[in-house]
Structures are given as C-alpha cells and as structure tokens.
Design a protein around this motif. Structure first.
Motif, short mmCIF file in Angstrom:
data_model
loop_
_atom_site.label_atom_id
_atom_site.label_comp_id
_atom_site.label_asym_id
_atom_site.label_seq_id
_atom_site.Cartn_x
_atom_site.Cartn_y
_atom_site.Cartn_z
N ALA A 1 0.83 -1.20 0.00
CA ALA A 1 0.00 0.00 0.00
C ALA A 1 0.86 1.26 0.00
CB ALA A 1 -0.94 -0.01 1.20
N LEU A 2 1.96 1.23 0.75
CA LEU A 2 2.85 2.39 0.77
C LEU A 2 3.56 2.57 -0.56
CD1 LEU A 2 4.33 1.99 4.36
CD2 LEU A 2 2.56 3.56 3.58
N VAL A 3 3.98 1.47 -1.16
CA VAL A 3 4.61 1.56 -2.48
C VAL A 3 3.59 2.02 -3.52
CG1 VAL A 3 5.83 0.27 -4.27
CG2 VAL A 3 6.38 -0.12 -1.88
N LEU A 4 2.34 1.60 -3.34
CA LEU A 4 1.27 2.05 -4.24
C LEU A 4 1.06 3.56 -4.15
CD1 LEU A 4 -0.90 1.05 -6.26
CD2 LEU A 4 -2.44 0.87 -4.31
N ALA A 5 1.23 4.11 -2.95
CA ALA A 5 1.15 5.56 -2.80
C ALA A 5 2.27 6.26 -3.55
CB ALA A 5 1.19 5.93 -1.31
N VAL A 6 3.46 5.68 -3.49
CA VAL A 6 4.59 6.24 -4.24
C VAL A 6 4.32 6.14 -5.74
CG1 VAL A 6 7.05 5.97 -4.76
CG2 VAL A 6 6.23 5.78 -2.40
N LEU A 7 3.76 5.01 -6.17
CA LEU A 7 3.41 4.86 -7.58
C LEU A 7 2.40 5.92 -8.01
CD1 LEU A 7 3.40 3.35 -10.29
CD2 LEU A 7 1.69 1.80 -9.32
N GLY A 8 1.40 6.18 -7.19
CA GLY A 8 0.44 7.23 -7.50
C GLY A 8 1.09 8.60 -7.60
N LEU A 9 2.06 8.84 -6.73
CA LEU A 9 2.77 10.12 -6.78
C LEU A 9 3.59 10.24 -8.05
CD1 LEU A 9 3.49 12.70 -5.25
CD2 LEU A 9 5.37 11.45 -4.20
N THR A 10 4.27 9.18 -8.45
CA THR A 10 5.07 9.24 -9.67
C THR A 10 4.17 9.37 -10.91
OG1 THR A 10 5.21 6.82 -9.78
CG2 THR A 10 7.03 7.99 -8.72
N LEU A 11 3.00 8.73 -10.88
CA LEU A 11 2.06 8.91 -11.98
C LEU A 11 1.55 10.35 -12.04
CD1 LEU A 11 0.00 5.61 -11.86
CD2 LEU A 11 1.35 6.45 -13.78
N ALA A 12 1.32 10.95 -10.88
CA ALA A 12 0.90 12.35 -10.86
C ALA A 12 1.98 13.26 -11.45
CB ALA A 12 0.56 12.78 -9.43
N VAL A 13 3.22 12.96 -11.15
CA VAL A 13 4.33 13.73 -11.74
C VAL A 13 4.35 13.54 -13.25
CG1 VAL A 13 6.85 13.90 -11.87
CG2 VAL A 13 5.72 13.76 -9.65
N LEU A 14 4.17 12.30 -13.70
CA LEU A 14 4.15 12.03 -15.14
C LEU A 14 3.02 12.80 -15.83
CD1 LEU A 14 5.13 10.45 -17.65
CD2 LEU A 14 3.51 8.65 -16.98
N PHE A 15 1.84 12.79 -15.24
CA PHE A 15 0.72 13.51 -15.84
C PHE A 15 0.97 15.01 -15.86
CE2 PHE A 15 -2.03 9.78 -14.35
CZ PHE A 15 -1.92 9.15 -15.58
N THR A 16 1.66 15.52 -14.85
CA THR A 16 2.00 16.95 -14.83
C THR A 16 2.98 17.27 -15.95
OG1 THR A 16 1.65 17.00 -12.44
CG2 THR A 16 2.90 18.81 -13.42
N VAL A 17 3.97 16.40 -16.13
CA VAL A 17 4.94 16.61 -17.20
C VAL A 17 4.25 16.54 -18.57
CG1 VAL A 17 6.96 15.58 -18.33
CG2 VAL A 17 6.91 15.83 -15.86
N LEU A 18 3.25 15.69 -18.67
CA LEU A 18 2.51 15.55 -19.94
C LEU A 18 1.43 16.63 -20.10
CD1 LEU A 18 2.13 11.68 -20.12
CD2 LEU A 18 3.69 13.13 -21.42
N GLN A 19 1.45 17.62 -19.22
CA GLN A 19 0.55 18.78 -19.27
C GLN A 19 -0.91 18.38 -19.12
OE1 GLN A 19 1.58 21.03 -22.75
NE2 GLN A 19 3.58 21.59 -21.94
N ALA A 20 -1.17 17.50 -18.16
CA ALA A 20 -2.54 17.12 -17.82
C ALA A 20 -2.72 17.34 -16.31
CB ALA A 20 -2.80 15.67 -18.18
N PRO A 21 -2.78 18.61 -15.89
CA PRO A 21 -2.83 18.89 -14.44
C PRO A 21 -4.10 18.40 -13.77
CG PRO A 21 -3.16 20.90 -15.69
CD PRO A 21 -2.79 19.84 -16.68
N ASP A 22 -5.22 18.38 -14.50
CA ASP A 22 -6.45 17.89 -13.90
C ASP A 22 -6.37 16.40 -13.58
OD1 ASP A 22 -6.28 17.48 -16.63
OD2 ASP A 22 -8.45 17.58 -16.95
N VAL A 23 -5.80 15.64 -14.50
CA VAL A 23 -5.61 14.21 -14.26
C VAL A 23 -4.58 13.99 -13.15
CG1 VAL A 23 -4.97 12.01 -15.34
CG2 VAL A 23 -6.18 13.73 -16.67
#
Length: 92
Positions: free
Chosen positions: A30-52
């Motif tokens: 579950a803790l690693v899943l939280a880190v995965l969610g954080l890295t996905l959020a960073v990826l979406f930000t880099v891809l210019q999808a701030p809402d996602v």
C-alpha cells in the motif's frame, strides 16, 4: 528538455510499479502504491494534464492506499481474534 523529463518520469513509474509488484507484505504494498500514485501524478503533470494529475494525487496516492491499509488492519485483527477463540476452545 521535456523529452528528458518524460523519460525520467516513465522510468520512475516503471520502477515504482515493479516495486509494488515485488513487495510481498500488503501494508508495504500500500505504501509503495502511494509512491506509484505520486510518480504517476508527476508524469501527468509533465505531460501537461494537471487535472488528471490532481485526481491521481488524491485518489491514487492518498485514498486507495489508505483504504488498503485499513482493510489489511481489519483483516489482521479478525485473524488474531479467530486464533484466540480457537486456542480457548482447545483448552476446554
């Protein structure tokens, strides 16, 4: 520059996803899943999808791991209660 950020973000997502699969303990997963969610959020930000990215940050990094941790805690408590009742029955 943005291509390099995308590649780095993808590598971080791949590494954290691999770690989430490799970890055996559900609480640590579950803790690693939280880190995965954080890295996905960073990826979406880099891809210019701030809402996602905001949605991923809220749901993938906070809500889902929290629900998993609460579920694991409840299952472990029930498991300990059953062992105690089983041991009491053996004493009789």
């Amino acid at each position: 520059m943005t291509d390099a950020l995308i590649v780095v973000s993808l590598l971080l997502v791949a590494a954290s996803a691999t770690a989430a699969v490799a970890v055996r303990d559900p609480a640590r997963q579950a803790l690693v899943l939280a880190v995965l969610g954080l890295t996905l959020a960073v990826l979406f930000t880099v891809l210019q999808a701030p809402d996602v990215a905001l949605l991923q940050l809220a749901v993938g990094s906070a809500l889902t791991p929290l629900l998993i941790l609460l579920s694991v805690r409840k299952v472990r408590r029930r498991g300990h209660g059953r062992h105690d009742q089983h041991d009491k029955g053996a004493e009789r």
